[in-house]
Motif scaffolding. Structure first.
Motif, PDB file in Angstrom:
ATOM      1  N   ARG A  39     -74.149 -70.197  36.529  1.00 32.97           N
ATOM      2  CA  ARG A  39     -74.688 -68.943  35.997  1.00 32.97           C
ATOM      3  C   ARG A  39     -76.102 -68.717  36.447  1.00 32.97           C
ATOM      4  NH1 ARG A  39     -73.058 -70.714  30.801  1.00 32.97           N
ATOM      5  NH2 ARG A  39     -70.858 -70.229  30.590  1.00 32.97           N
ATOM      6  N   SER A  41     -77.405 -69.763  39.108  1.00 33.94           N
ATOM      7  CA  SER A  41     -77.426 -69.800  40.569  1.00 33.94           C
ATOM      8  C   SER A  41     -78.261 -70.954  41.102  1.00 33.94           C
ATOM      9  CB  SER A  41     -77.898 -68.471  41.158  1.00 33.94           C
ATOM     10  OG  SER A  41     -79.158 -68.126  40.702  1.00 33.94           O
ATOM     11  N   TYR A  62     -63.477 -69.603  39.946  1.00 33.62           N
ATOM     12  CA  TYR A  62     -63.799 -68.178  39.828  1.00 33.62           C
ATOM     13  C   TYR A  62     -65.296 -67.972  39.725  1.00 33.62           C
ATOM     14  CZ  TYR A  62     -62.973 -63.335  38.525  1.00 33.62           C
ATOM     15  OH  TYR A  62     -62.936 -61.971  38.503  1.00 33.62           O
ATOM     16  N   TYR A  63     -65.937 -68.781  38.892  1.00 35.93           N
ATOM     17  CA  TYR A  63     -67.386 -68.685  38.787  1.00 35.93           C
ATOM     18  C   TYR A  63     -68.036 -68.944  40.138  1.00 35.93           C
ATOM     19  CZ  TYR A  63     -68.357 -68.439  33.747  1.00 35.93           C
ATOM     20  OH  TYR A  63     -68.500 -68.040  32.443  1.00 35.93           O
ATOM     21  N   MET A  65     -66.727 -68.488  43.040  1.00 36.12           N
ATOM     22  CA  MET A  65     -66.480 -67.342  43.914  1.00 36.12           C
ATOM     23  C   MET A  65     -67.487 -66.228  43.642  1.00 36.12           C
ATOM     24  SD  MET A  65     -65.003 -64.068  43.579  1.00 36.12           S
ATOM     25  CE  MET A  65     -63.827 -64.093  42.247  1.00 36.12           C
ATOM     26  N   LEU A  66     -67.792 -66.004  42.352  1.00 28.63           N
ATOM     27  CA  LEU A  66     -68.773 -64.980  42.027  1.00 28.63           C
ATOM     28  C   LEU A  66     -70.155 -65.362  42.514  1.00 28.63           C
ATOM     29  CD1 LEU A  66     -67.749 -64.062  38.395  1.00 28.63           C
ATOM     30  CD2 LEU A  66     -67.469 -62.671  40.409  1.00 28.63           C
TER      31      LEU A  66
ATOM     32  N   LYS B   3     -76.880 -64.707  42.068  1.00 33.31           N
ATOM     33  CA  LYS B   3     -76.878 -64.404  40.650  1.00 33.31           C
ATOM     34  C   LYS B   3     -75.834 -63.326  40.401  1.00 33.31           C
ATOM     35  CE  LYS B   3     -80.032 -62.948  37.708  1.00 33.31           C
ATOM     36  NZ  LYS B   3     -79.149 -63.174  36.596  1.00 33.31           N
ATOM     37  N   PHE B   4     -74.953 -63.538  39.441  1.00 32.33           N
ATOM     38  CA  PHE B   4     -73.921 -62.525  39.229  1.00 32.33           C
ATOM     39  C   PHE B   4     -73.940 -61.942  37.831  1.00 32.33           C
ATOM     40  CE2 PHE B   4     -71.413 -65.580  36.920  1.00 32.33           C
ATOM     41  CZ  PHE B   4     -71.667 -66.780  37.557  1.00 32.33           C
ATOM     42  N   LEU B   5     -74.750 -62.499  36.944  1.00 36.12           N
ATOM     43  CA  LEU B   5     -74.803 -61.924  35.592  1.00 36.12           C
ATOM     44  C   LEU B   5     -75.885 -60.873  35.581  1.00 36.12           C
ATOM     45  CD1 LEU B   5     -74.202 -65.095  33.484  1.00 36.12           C
ATOM     46  CD2 LEU B   5     -72.746 -63.117  33.661  1.00 36.12           C
ATOM     47  N   LYS B   9     -72.348 -55.488  35.410  1.00 30.87           N
ATOM     48  CA  LYS B   9     -71.211 -56.376  35.650  1.00 30.87           C
ATOM     49  C   LYS B   9     -70.254 -56.272  34.469  1.00 30.87           C
ATOM     50  CE  LYS B   9     -70.449 -59.674  38.236  1.00 30.87           C
ATOM     51  NZ  LYS B   9     -69.563 -59.570  39.400  1.00 30.87           N
ATOM     52  N   TYR B  77     -74.456 -66.286  27.054  1.00 24.56           N
ATOM     53  CA  TYR B  77     -73.732 -66.371  28.316  1.00 24.56           C
ATOM     54  C   TYR B  77     -72.494 -67.236  28.213  1.00 24.56           C
ATOM     55  CZ  TYR B  77     -77.345 -64.273  31.245  1.00 24.56           C
ATOM     56  OH  TYR B  77     -78.225 -63.431  31.838  1.00 24.56           O
ATOM     57  N   THR B  78     -72.557 -68.266  27.349  1.00 24.95           N
ATOM     58  CA  THR B  78     -71.393 -69.146  27.251  1.00 24.95           C
ATOM     59  C   THR B  78     -70.239 -68.467  26.527  1.00 24.95           C
ATOM     60  OG1 THR B  78     -72.253 -70.089  25.225  1.00 24.95           O
ATOM     61  CG2 THR B  78     -72.741 -71.249  27.254  1.00 24.95           C
ATOM     62  N   ILE B  80     -69.200 -65.354  27.225  1.00 26.60           N
ATOM     63  CA  ILE B  80     -68.604 -64.287  28.004  1.00 26.60           C
ATOM     64  C   ILE B  80     -68.012 -64.883  29.262  1.00 26.60           C
ATOM     65  CG2 ILE B  80     -70.097 -62.436  27.192  1.00 26.60           C
ATOM     66  CD1 ILE B  80     -71.695 -62.680  29.632  1.00 26.60           C
ATOM     67  N   MET B  81     -67.024 -64.183  29.797  1.00 23.63           N
ATOM     68  CA  MET B  81     -66.403 -64.580  31.056  1.00 23.63           C
ATOM     69  C   MET B  81     -66.700 -63.478  32.063  1.00 23.63           C
ATOM     70  SD  MET B  81     -64.432 -66.754  32.573  1.00 23.63           S
ATOM     71  CE  MET B  81     -64.056 -66.711  34.284  1.00 23.63           C
ATOM     72  N   PRO B  82     -67.481 -63.748  33.092  1.00 21.07           N
ATOM     73  CA  PRO B  82     -67.771 -62.686  34.049  1.00 21.07           C
ATOM     74  C   PRO B  82     -66.546 -62.403  34.904  1.00 21.07           C
ATOM     75  CG  PRO B  82     -68.753 -64.719  34.781  1.00 21.07           C
ATOM     76  CD  PRO B  82     -68.155 -64.999  33.435  1.00 21.07           C
ATOM     77  N   THR B  83     -66.451 -61.183  35.395  1.00 27.50           N
ATOM     78  CA  THR B  83     -65.339 -60.813  36.261  1.00 27.50           C
ATOM     79  C   THR B  83     -65.909 -60.296  37.569  1.00 27.50           C
ATOM     80  OG1 THR B  83     -65.275 -58.539  35.530  1.00 27.50           O
ATOM     81  CG2 THR B  83     -64.001 -60.119  34.271  1.00 27.50           C
ATOM     82  N   ARG B  84     -65.008 -60.000  38.491  1.00 25.90           N
ATOM     83  CA  ARG B  84     -65.502 -59.491  39.758  1.00 25.90           C
ATOM     84  C   ARG B  84     -65.717 -57.985  39.723  1.00 25.90           C
ATOM     85  NH1 ARG B  84     -60.949 -57.402  42.619  1.00 25.90           N
ATOM     86  NH2 ARG B  84     -59.000 -58.023  41.638  1.00 25.90           N
TER      87      ARG B  84
END
Lengths: 112, 135
Positions: A39, A41, A62-63, A65-66, B3-5, B9, B77-78, B80-84
């Protein structure tokens, strides 16, 4: 397609590289911290043992991949991965934050 | 290493009353704050999904079925499940930290989110976001 048959030599070299990371680099062991490093990074490479539960494995993949981080499926179970890390406990997944002197980041993800 | 969060998103809330609901990150606090010393984010999500609209529904029925109930929440953050997927609706002005201070401010913020999400649903875009996650 069956995964490439890991010869004994490359498997040992992964173990050597891991040992070098343990000695000289930064890493974190365990599912919760692996997700945390993904998370934030900070992770550079994730290694998952082969008996990691499939849902957890998919979640970590999946994480990764993101986060665009490579995942390596270790050729061994969590006992073997723990031993490869030099620990006396089982390690199902680990995250390498800083490889130190090792070239594990450069050699592994291309191999996959 | 990316970083994806980030804002916009789409995520799935995993714990709490809204477990299983889809939400969108409005603002993220990676370092945490004094009150919440962990990574968390402000999300706006769907509490009640719009129902399935079929061709033979009258206009009144379509309007009733397309209603959305929204929520605004600060989540760890723990949890939630991020998606694409991403959802770019501009909610930054209406959903902010001070909207969470009191109950009626939260309600007005949620109503505004509801309005914006409903108009996005009616355009037919982001269909994934407005379908209920089956589990």
């Amino acid at each position: 397609m069956v995964a490439v048959k890991k010869t004994k030599k490359t498997h040992e070299s992964i173990n050597n590289r891991l040992a070098l990371v343990m000695k000289s680099g930064k890493y974190t062991l365990g599912y919760k911290t692996v997700l945390r490093t993904l998370r934030s990074s900070k992770a550079k490479l994730i290694i998952i043992s082969n008996n990691c539960p499939p849902l957890r494995k998919s979640e970590i993949e999946y994480y990764a991949m993101l986060a665009k981080v490579g995942v390596h499926h270790f050729n061994g179970n969590n006992v073997d991965l723990g031993t490869a890390c030099g620990k006396y406990y089982r390690v199902s997944c680990l995250s390498i934050i800083d490889p130190g002197d090792s070239d594990i980041i450069k050699t592994l993800p291309g191999e996959q | 290493m990316v970083k994806f969060l980030k804002p916009n998103k789409a995520v799935i809330v995993l714990q709490g009353r809204y477990a299983g609901r889809k939400a969108v990150i409005i603002r993220s606090f990676d370092e945490g704050t004094r009150d919440r010393p962990y990574g968390h984010c402000l999300v706006a999500g769907i509490a009640k999904y719009p129902k399935k609209v079929i061709r033979k529904d009258s206009a009144k029925k379509t309007a009733k079925k397309s209603r959305v109930k929204a929520f605004v929440k600060l989540v760890n953050y723990t949890h939630i499940m991020p998606t694409r997927y991403t959802l770019d609706v501009d909610l930054k002005d209406v959903v902010n930290l001070e909207a969470l201070q009191s109950r009626d401010k939260k309600v007005t913020a949620a109503k505004e989110v509801k309005a914006r999400l409903e108009e996005r649903f009616k355009t037919g875009k982001n269909r994934w976001f407005f379908t209920k996650l089956r589990f």
